[in-house]
Design a protein around this motif. Structure first.
Motif, mmCIF file in Angstrom:
data_model
loop_
_atom_site.group_PDB
_atom_site.id
_atom_site.type_symbol
_atom_site.label_atom_id
_atom_site.label_comp_id
_atom_site.label_asym_id
_atom_site.label_seq_id
_atom_site.Cartn_x
_atom_site.Cartn_y
_atom_site.Cartn_z
ATOM 1 N N UNK A 1 0.831 -1.205 0.000
ATOM 2 C CA UNK A 1 0.000 0.000 0.000
ATOM 3 C C UNK A 1 0.865 1.255 0.000
ATOM 4 N N UNK A 2 1.954 1.256 0.755
ATOM 5 C CA UNK A 2 2.838 2.429 0.767
ATOM 6 C C UNK A 2 3.485 2.636 -0.595
ATOM 7 N N UNK A 3 3.845 1.561 -1.255
ATOM 8 C CA UNK A 3 4.408 1.682 -2.608
ATOM 9 C C UNK A 3 3.367 2.271 -3.560
ATOM 10 N N UNK A 4 2.121 1.808 -3.438
ATOM 11 C CA UNK A 4 1.042 2.340 -4.280
ATOM 12 C C UNK A 4 0.812 3.819 -3.982
ATOM 13 N N UNK A 5 0.885 4.206 -2.719
ATOM 14 C CA UNK A 5 0.709 5.609 -2.354
ATOM 15 C C UNK A 5 1.796 6.453 -3.018
ATOM 16 N N UNK A 6 3.034 5.981 -2.991
ATOM 17 C CA UNK A 6 4.126 6.712 -3.639
ATOM 18 C C UNK A 6 3.902 6.877 -5.130
ATOM 19 N N UNK A 7 3.470 5.799 -5.791
ATOM 20 C CA UNK A 7 3.199 5.879 -7.233
ATOM 21 C C UNK A 7 2.048 6.852 -7.501
ATOM 22 N N UNK A 8 1.031 6.823 -6.657
ATOM 23 C CA UNK A 8 -0.119 7.715 -6.854
ATOM 24 C C UNK A 8 0.263 9.173 -6.623
ATOM 25 N N UNK A 9 1.188 9.408 -5.690
ATOM 26 C CA UNK A 9 1.679 10.776 -5.498
ATOM 27 C C UNK A 9 2.386 11.269 -6.755
ATOM 28 N N UNK A 10 3.175 10.406 -7.373
ATOM 29 C CA UNK A 10 3.849 10.789 -8.626
ATOM 30 C C UNK A 10 2.822 11.054 -9.726
ATOM 31 N N UNK A 11 1.769 10.248 -9.774
ATOM 32 C CA UNK A 11 0.700 10.454 -10.752
ATOM 33 C C UNK A 11 0.036 11.821 -10.523
ATOM 34 N N UNK A 12 -0.264 12.136 -9.266
ATOM 35 C CA UNK A 12 -0.897 13.420 -8.934
ATOM 36 C C UNK A 12 0.014 14.586 -9.317
ATOM 37 N N UNK A 13 1.309 14.448 -9.066
ATOM 38 C CA UNK A 13 2.261 15.505 -9.434
ATOM 39 C C UNK A 13 2.290 15.694 -10.953
ATOM 40 N N UNK A 14 2.233 14.602 -11.699
ATOM 41 C CA UNK A 14 2.234 14.702 -13.164
ATOM 42 C C UNK A 14 0.967 15.405 -13.652
ATOM 43 N N UNK A 15 -0.155 15.103 -13.029
ATOM 44 C CA UNK A 15 -1.413 15.762 -13.415
ATOM 45 C C UNK A 15 -1.323 17.253 -13.116
ATOM 46 N N UNK A 16 -0.791 17.610 -11.954
ATOM 47 C CA UNK A 16 -0.665 19.025 -11.605
ATOM 48 C C UNK A 16 0.268 19.756 -12.575
#
Length: 68
Positions: free
Chosen positions: A39-54
């Protein structure tokens, strides 16, 4: 309308090739540390996804848009 969704390539990088879900409690059983790591690994990947969207929202690139 703009729908923002992760690509199949992004999902493939996640543990188990999918977003975390409640079924993971059954899948990992008593391996709580393994579930938490995934789950922590998924959270990290999702943070990168959110940064790319921003970044895209700050400087939109219409070439990345696809009709649905």
């Amino acid at each position: 309308m703009l729908l923002v969704a992760p690509s199949p390539e992004f999902l493939a990088r996640l543990p188990g090739g999918k977003l975390p879900e409640r079924q993971d409690f059954y899948r990992y059983g008593p391996d709580h540390a393994g579930r938490i790591r995934a789950w922590e690994r998924a959270i990290g990947e999702c943070e990168r996804f959110a940064e790319a969207v921003m970044r895209w929202l700050e400087r939109p690139d219409p070439s990345l848009l696809q009709p649905i």
